[in-house]
Structure formats: C-alpha cells, structure tokens
Write an enzyme that holds these catalytic residues in place. Structure first.
Site, PDB file in Angstrom:
ATOM      1  N   HIS A 468     -26.456 -21.954 -19.494  1.00 54.27           N
ATOM      2  CA  HIS A 468     -25.981 -20.664 -18.997  1.00 54.27           C
ATOM      3  C   HIS A 468     -26.404 -20.463 -17.527  1.00 54.27           C
ATOM      4  CE1 HIS A 468     -25.136 -16.246 -19.404  1.00 54.27           C
ATOM      5  NE2 HIS A 468     -25.988 -16.230 -18.399  1.00 54.27           N
ATOM      6  N   GLU A 469     -27.685 -20.612 -17.290  1.00 54.77           N
ATOM      7  CA  GLU A 469     -28.185 -20.371 -15.926  1.00 54.77           C
ATOM      8  C   GLU A 469     -27.633 -21.410 -14.953  1.00 54.77           C
ATOM      9  OE1 GLU A 469     -29.333 -17.611 -15.336  1.00 54.77           O
ATOM     10  OE2 GLU A 469     -29.818 -17.039 -17.394  1.00 54.77           O
ATOM     11  N   HIS A 472     -24.365 -20.285 -13.673  1.00 49.28           N
ATOM     12  CA  HIS A 472     -24.489 -19.380 -12.516  1.00 49.28           C
ATOM     13  C   HIS A 472     -24.747 -20.194 -11.250  1.00 49.28           C
ATOM     14  CE1 HIS A 472     -24.384 -15.547 -14.487  1.00 49.28           C
ATOM     15  NE2 HIS A 472     -25.441 -15.771 -15.234  1.00 49.28           N
ATOM     16  N   HIS A 475     -21.657 -21.804  -9.906  1.00 46.98           N
ATOM     17  CA  HIS A 475     -20.800 -20.795  -9.288  1.00 46.98           C
ATOM     18  C   HIS A 475     -21.293 -20.504  -7.862  1.00 46.98           C
ATOM     19  CE1 HIS A 475     -18.644 -16.652  -9.996  1.00 46.98           C
ATOM     20  NE2 HIS A 475     -17.951 -17.455  -9.233  1.00 46.98           N
TER      21      HIS A 475
HETATM   22 ZN    ZN Z   1     -26.162 -14.730 -16.906  1.00 51.22          ZN
END
Ligand code: ZN
Length: 682
Positions: A468-469, A472, A475
């Site tokens: 998940h991290e 980020h 992105h």
């Molecule tokens: Zn998040």
C-alpha cells in the site's frame, strides 16, 4: 556508486542536522521568500510565467526541501528539543502560508495573469497550478475584510497547534503505559516473536520477565492471541482510553476538549470563507462534489454490508459461547475471531510469517513493479540516513534513466510515530537549464523488528501495508510532471490519493505475484499451495465486519464535520453513539474513547475526508479488474496504468484519468466482488 543524477550531497544530510541550527535556517529561508515575493510584485512589466509563477514554485520548493527532513525526523526520531523546534517552526511556516494565501497583491497579480492571453499559451500543468491557486485564495478568504483575514489567520494557527498537540498526546499516552508480566504462563498463546519482543522490552528497561506495550504490532498480537482474558481486558482498556478522561491514564494527555476546539475552529473557518460547514469546505478540493453524494455512497455500502457483518458477528459469538464466554466483550472479539479463523481455515496468519522475510518481500515487490512498469530498483549504500535500519533505493526506467529515490524505515521503535505512511522528501521538477530534480520519498512502516538474529518476518497484513505505502511512493516517484505543485501526489484530490496505493494491495493476493515475494526464511521454499489456498479462503473472513468498521469511521468523521453545532453539548460522543447505533454490530464499552486517538481526522488531513479510503477503493478495485481481464502482468495494461494514472500527478481530473485508463467511469461492483460481497446486494 550512486548515480550522478542523484547527487548524494543533494539528499538531506541527516547526520549533520543540528537541531539548534534549524530555526535560524528556517527564518532565513522565510525572509528570502518574503523579499523575493516583494520583488516579484514590484515588477512594472506585465507578468509572465517566468516572472510570476516560476519564482513562486521555486520558493515553495526551497522551503519544502528545508523543512521536510525536519518534519520527517519529528515523526520517526522524536526528542524533547526537536519537538520544541518543530512546534515553533510549524508555527512560523503556518504564519507564512497564511500571509501568502491572504496577499491581495499576489492574488490580483495571478488573477490578472490568468485573464491575459498568455494564460492560453501555457501547458496543462501550468494552467492547473493557476486554477488551483485561485481556488485556494478563495478558500483562504482573499475576499474578506482585513479584520476577518486576521481572524482567519489566528484560527489557522490555532488549528495547526491543536492538531499537533493532539498527536503528541497520543504518542505520550501510548508510551506512557506498559504492562510488566513476571510469569510466562500468563502469556499463554502469544506468538513466539511477540514473546521475544516482550522479553527484549523488559531487558531494555532493566526488568525481569516480559513487558507488553501499546505499540500497535504488539498490542494487536496480544489482543488476537493472549488467552488470559483479564490481561486482554487490561490492555484493551488502556489502548482505547489513550489520551482521554477514562482508563488507567485518565485525565493525563486528555484530548477531549481538544476535539471540541478543533471542530469549532474548523466550523468557524468554513463559515468565515463562505461555507455552511467544514464538510462543504473539505469537498471544495475533492473529487466528490456534494455531502449528499458522499453520505449516500457510504450509506449504500453500509446497507449492502450490514447483513453479512451481523452474520459474521453471530458466528464469533457462538464460538465464544462454546468456550464458556456468554458475555462476549470488546476485548474478546479479536481473540475469538482468531480462534474462529483457525478452526475454519485450519490456518493462522502467523503460519505465513516464515515465508515473508523482509528482504524476499522487498525483492519480490520490486520484481512485480518491474514486470508491470519496466522499472528497475537498486539499493544504494553510503547514503546518509537517521537510523541504522534505514535503507535507500533508486529507480531507473526502461531506458536506464534515473527516475527517483526512496528511503525505507520499516521497524517499530521508541520515539517513532505509529502506523505506516509515505512522505515527500522532495518533488519532481525541472530547472530553467533543463535539468531535473528527481522525486524522493520516505517509506515508513512499524513492523516488528528482527529479534534474535532472525530476519524481520512479516505477517501477510504487513505485506499488504508495505505494498500500500509503496503504491503511494510510486505515485509520488513515477510522475513526469515538471512543476512541484502538481507533480506526483501534489495537487491530487484527497479522495483520489488512495487509488494507486490500494491498487497495489491486490498483488498480495495472487499466486503469480506471491511466488515472487514469498520465500521461507530458513529453507527458501515458496509458499506451499495448500497454505495459499487456505489464505485465499480466509481472505473474505469477516470482510463484512471490516467494511462496516471503516464505514463507521467514515460516517462518524463526515457527520462530525457536516452536522457540527456548537450548541449541542457532548456533540462528539453523541455523534459517535448515533453512528454506532446504525453501523456497529460489536459491543462497545461505555469507557471506550476511540475518538480521542483518531488522529487521521483530528491530527491529520482526513477531516471530512475519511470516506476517501472507500471512495478510492472503488477506483482501485475497478482498475485492478482490468489487469484481471488482460493478464496480471500484461505490459500494455501496466504501461497504460503508468501513463494514465501514475505519471500525470495532479494535472488532470482523476475521473478523466480513470476513464482514459479504463475506457469508462468506475462502478461499485468490482469493490463488492473484491470484498466477497458481490452476490449479497440487496
Ligand atoms: Zn494510504
């Protein structure tokens, strides 16, 4: 050797940061920025991008690069002196931002420029920056009288102070409680790794036996596995009463009044600049358009998940009853859920740990993104960091061009903030000579550290968190935008920010990708098929209960800010009680003060925005279904995602980006399917 494009000396020199030098440097930078602004506005010629907007971009970038390492250290290596410096610095920066956002001459200059012919010749990123600026000027009350502006500035300052104190209280309360245990027999059920850690905690504090703390990995492990019911009750009570008027630390670091003040200030800010409430104010910068749209979205999901959650809870209760517990309490739920999971799937998440040693997981994750986007990730040694466990990596693309760098800081330790997050160290931009500043990210988690010379072994949940991290990070790092204000995650509406991160989580549930990341830490064996099948079968375990818990948080947050009325006494608790009456299936004791440590909304950026997680999950589930359709590592799909979603930063409307990738608007169906609830729609 580190590639010359990321010059080591351009990265923060963590080992050389002197706390006492931070404030003088910050003050000097703010002075420089203020005098640059004066020069910009004194120009007699008509403004152009290069005379007006680019210098503003540069000012913001300089300030960010100076402050970001300090703010990062404050989160991962806190100390008394740093806390003081950070608080003062934060205040100076808030004042500066308020000043900028309320500067009438600056507003007029940008407005005039936006109305000139030159505006039409700008590229999409430049136009977007100007549009965002004009919107933000309105949100900052540019249209207000001098008196009202001064009031707004005071409110903003007060707000940022309160948010910071709120978060300090949680940190203090979390570390302020320990549970020493002398007799190992009392810790029956606790996994070996947690036990070792508890022993190490005791040793470090000069005690015999074991010490259980409220650090999340240890707390959640204890709640799931500790057979001793009273100990679970003790821990639960301490945890859910942190920073409140209840529990073993009652009244110490109490956030109760703070929440009322925070809500009140936000409400006043919203009113001052022309909104009915803070929810309206929050949505002015988001993908969702109206409060009604958000509430009906959440309500729809709640209606669909509720029957499943109720069934799941009844099953746990029945199991507890068989065990002689007829009054199932909040501190029993994780424990009996775990028992249920084990009996139903003959499998415990702990069984997976040996297959997820940290290095295998990182290598596998890097291979996956290599297959998807063609990027190569390499560790770089000798980069200065803030702790011996921190590592630094660079990313190069298919043409061997260096694109980005990131730090990993993965283990829980004292003086480090709870949770997992990505933060921006510096953002991508180009300079007038055509050179590029590469984006750099911080990837921070709080996994159980390695103990007894074993590598750190992750749970599958940890692996999901890491992916998940890292989503980020990608992105932030794979952007191709040339202006910091809209490159990477900058300028992306908050309710679309979780899209690339939640998207990455999907790869933790596929055999093809797990084969790349799972490797037994002793034998090197891949994840056995049988274990994978059990894991997959257990994927939707209590998915309804999890869904409604997230919806409870989201509804609580949104209603707090949408319905806020200073005249209603005890508004926070009352709102929470009302939301729980509709959305909660588990018992909640009256002393529970979960809200007092709900830092996402009271100390972070999720105020009237917690719904964003579910909102973005609709986007990510639907986008991922394109990969399911085309083949998991289909390069064309991967590159389309890279180009349409990851590279565009905050330049394009996220809905348009989604449509560019998927060929249509998102629907809720993929999310329901992903959560195992597709057929239960009512
Ligand atoms: Zn998040």
């Amino acid at each position: 050797m580190i590639n010359q494009l990321i010059n080591k000396n351009e990265l923060p020199q963590f080992q050389n940061i002197k706390i006492e030098a931070v404030l003088p440097q910050l003050k000097a930078q703010l002075e420089t920025n203020r005098s640059t602004l004066k020069d910009i506005l004194a120009a007699s010629e008509p403004q152009s991008w290069d005379t007006l907007m680019q210098p503003l971009e540069d000012m913001g970038d300089q300030l960010n690069k100076l402050w970001s390492p300090i703010s990062h250290l404050h989160a991962v290596k806190e100390s008394e002196p740093l806390r003081e410096v950070y608080n003062t610095g934060l205040q100076l920066i808030t004042e500066y931002h308020t000043e900028l956002s309320q500067s009438e001459p600056l507003y007029q200059a940008i407005k005039q420029f936006s109305e000139s012919d030159l505006f039409l010749q700008l590229n999409a990123a430049q136009q977007k920056i100007i549009e965002n600026d004009l919107r933000d000027f309105k949100l900052a009350g540019i249209h207000l009288s001098t008196e009202q502006k001064a009031k707004l500035a005071l409110l903003q300052l007060e707000l940022s102070k309160l948010m910071n104190t709120f978060s300090e209280h949680i940190l203090d309360a979390t570390h302020g409680f320990i549970l020493p245990i002398k007799d190992e027999a009392q810790l029956e059920g606790l996994p070996q790794q947690t036990l070792e850690l508890a022993k190490e905690h005791a040793k470090n504090s000069g005690q015999d036996g074991y010490v259980i703390t409220l650090d999340y990995p240890m707390y959640s492990s204890a709640m799931k596995f500790l057979a001793h019911r009273e100990l679970r009750q003790t821990l639960y009570t301490a945890y859910v009463t942190r920073a409140s008027d209840q529990g073993p630390q009652a009244g110490q670091w109490d956030n109760t009044e703070m929440m009322n003040k925070l809500l009140n200030i936000r409400h006043e800010i919203a009113n001052l600049v022309g909104f009915n409430n803070y929810a309206d104010y929050s949505l002015a910068t988001k993908m969702a358009k109206t409060p009604e749209e958000v509430l009906s979205f959440l309500q729809d999901l709640l209606t669909r998940s509720m029957p499943i959650a109720k069934e799941e809870f009844a099953t746990v209760s029945a199991l507890a009853k068989k065990d002689g517990v007829s009054d199932l309490q909040a501190w029993d739920i994780a424990f009996y859920s775990e028992q249920l999971r084990q009996s139903k799937y003959a499998f415990s998440p702990e069984d997976l740990r040996p297959y997820f040693p940290i290095n295998a997981v990182l290598d596998g994750m890097f291979t996956i993104v290599n297959k998807l986007y063609g990027i190569n990730i390499q560790e770089q040694k000798d980069v200065p960091t803030w702790h011996k466990d921190v590592r630094f990596f660079t990313i190069a693309d298919e043409t061997k061009t260096l694109r980005a760098g990131f730090y990993t800081d993965l283990y829980a330790r004292a003086h480090k903030r709870d949770g997992a997050w990505m933060d921006d160290c510096q953002s991508r931009r180009t300079f007038s000579d055509g050179s590029i500043q590469l984006p750099i990210a911080y990837l921070t988690c709080n996994f159980m550290p390695p103990v007894n010379h074993q590598p750190a072994l992750l749970t599958h949940d940890d692996v999901v968190t890491l992916f998940h991290e890292f989503g980020h990070c990608l992105h932030h790092m794979l952007t191709k935008v040339d202006y910091t204000s809209v490159s990477g995650i900058n300028g992306v509406p908050w309710d679309a920010v979780e899209f690339p991160s939640q998207f990455m989580e999907n790869f933790c549930w596929e055999k093809a990708s797990l084969d790349l990341i799972a490797k037994h830490y002793q034998t090197g064996a891949p994840l056995p098929d049988e274990l994978f099948k059990k894991m997959l079968a257990a994927k939707h375990f209590q998915t309804g209960m999890q869904m409604i818990r997230q919806l409870e948080f989201a509804l609580f947050d949104f209603k707090l800010h949408f319905n806020y009325d200073p005249k209603i006494p005890n508004f926070v608790q009352q709102t929470l009680d009302q939301v729980r009456a509709e959305s909660c299936v588990v018992p909640v004791p009256s002393f529970n003060r979960f809200q007092n440590s709900f830092s996402h909304i009271f100390a972070g950026g999720y105020a009237a925005g917690y719904y964003s997680y579910k909102w973005a999950e609709v986007l990510s589930a639907d986008a991922y279904s394109a990969f399911e359709d085309s083949g998991l590592f289909n390069q064309r799909t991967g590159h389309s995602f890279l180009e349409n979603i990851l590279e565009v930063g905050g330049v394009r409307d996220p809905m348009l980006s989604f449509i560019a990738f998927r060929g249509r608007k998102p629907t809720i169906e993929a999310l329901l399917k992903q959560s195992g609830m597709a057929t239960s729609a009512t």
